[in-house]
Design an enzyme around this catalytic site. Structure first.
Site, mmCIF file in Angstrom:
data_model
loop_
_atom_site.group_PDB
_atom_site.id
_atom_site.type_symbol
_atom_site.label_atom_id
_atom_site.label_comp_id
_atom_site.label_asym_id
_atom_site.label_seq_id
_atom_site.Cartn_x
_atom_site.Cartn_y
_atom_site.Cartn_z
ATOM 1 N N ASP A 157 0.794 -1.198 -0.086
ATOM 2 C CA ASP A 157 0.026 -0.010 -0.081
ATOM 3 C C ASP A 157 0.810 1.234 -0.154
ATOM 4 O OD1 ASP A 157 1.153 0.201 2.555
ATOM 5 O OD2 ASP A 157 -0.967 -0.215 3.548
ATOM 6 N N SER A 158 0.312 2.345 0.115
ATOM 7 C CA SER A 158 1.145 3.717 0.278
ATOM 8 C C SER A 158 2.035 3.672 1.326
ATOM 9 C CB SER A 158 0.181 4.660 -0.138
ATOM 10 O OG SER A 158 -0.485 4.801 1.119
#
Length: 141
Positions: free
Chosen positions: A96-97
């Protein structure tokens, strides 16, 4: 007239696009040079191709790609036998980020570089990260 020079130029339909054009090519020190009349050639490099622009990519060293793949494996807690190569996308590996930020931080620490936030946001694959690292390492400090 225009010229293309680089260690790697991606043009999937070069022979089709230039079939009716005069093309001359040669090799000088491992670099392939291609010249063609610009008014008679079209280069479908990407779907968002703009007339007069051309993307030339220089791939990172295999050892840099392997090092980056190892850091990605470590940051994402992937097993050593999991397939991570240059084409591996961080999102497809489950990142994810926040994971991507941690990957970039790991790369900065390992390679003793500083990646600008703008550049870090464009990295989506192992190859892109390795290419950016090679670019940053080659810049004079």
């Amino acid at each position: 007239m225009f010229s293309i020079a680089g260690s790697s130029v991606s043009m999937p339909s070069l022979s089709t696009s230039l079939k009716n054009s005069q093309v001359s090519s040669g090799r000088i020190s491992g670099v392939k040079l291609v010249s063609a009349p610009s008014s008679r050639a079209s280069f479908p490099l990407r779907t968002s191709y703009r007339q007069g622009s051309l993307q030339v990519c220089c791939a990172a060293k295999p050892e840099t790609v392997e090092k980056v793949a190892g850091i990605v494996r470590k940051q994402l807690a992937l097993s050593e036998d999991s397939k991570v190569n240059g084409e591996s996308k961080f999102s497809e590996l489950g990142a994810d980020s926040l994971d991507t930020v941690e990957i970039v931080m790991g790369l900065e620490e390992e390679f003793d570089i500083s990646v600008e936030e703008e550049s870090a946001q464009t990295i989506t694959t192992v190859q892109e990260a390795a290419d950016l690292i090679e670019t940053l390492i080659s810049k004079p400090k």
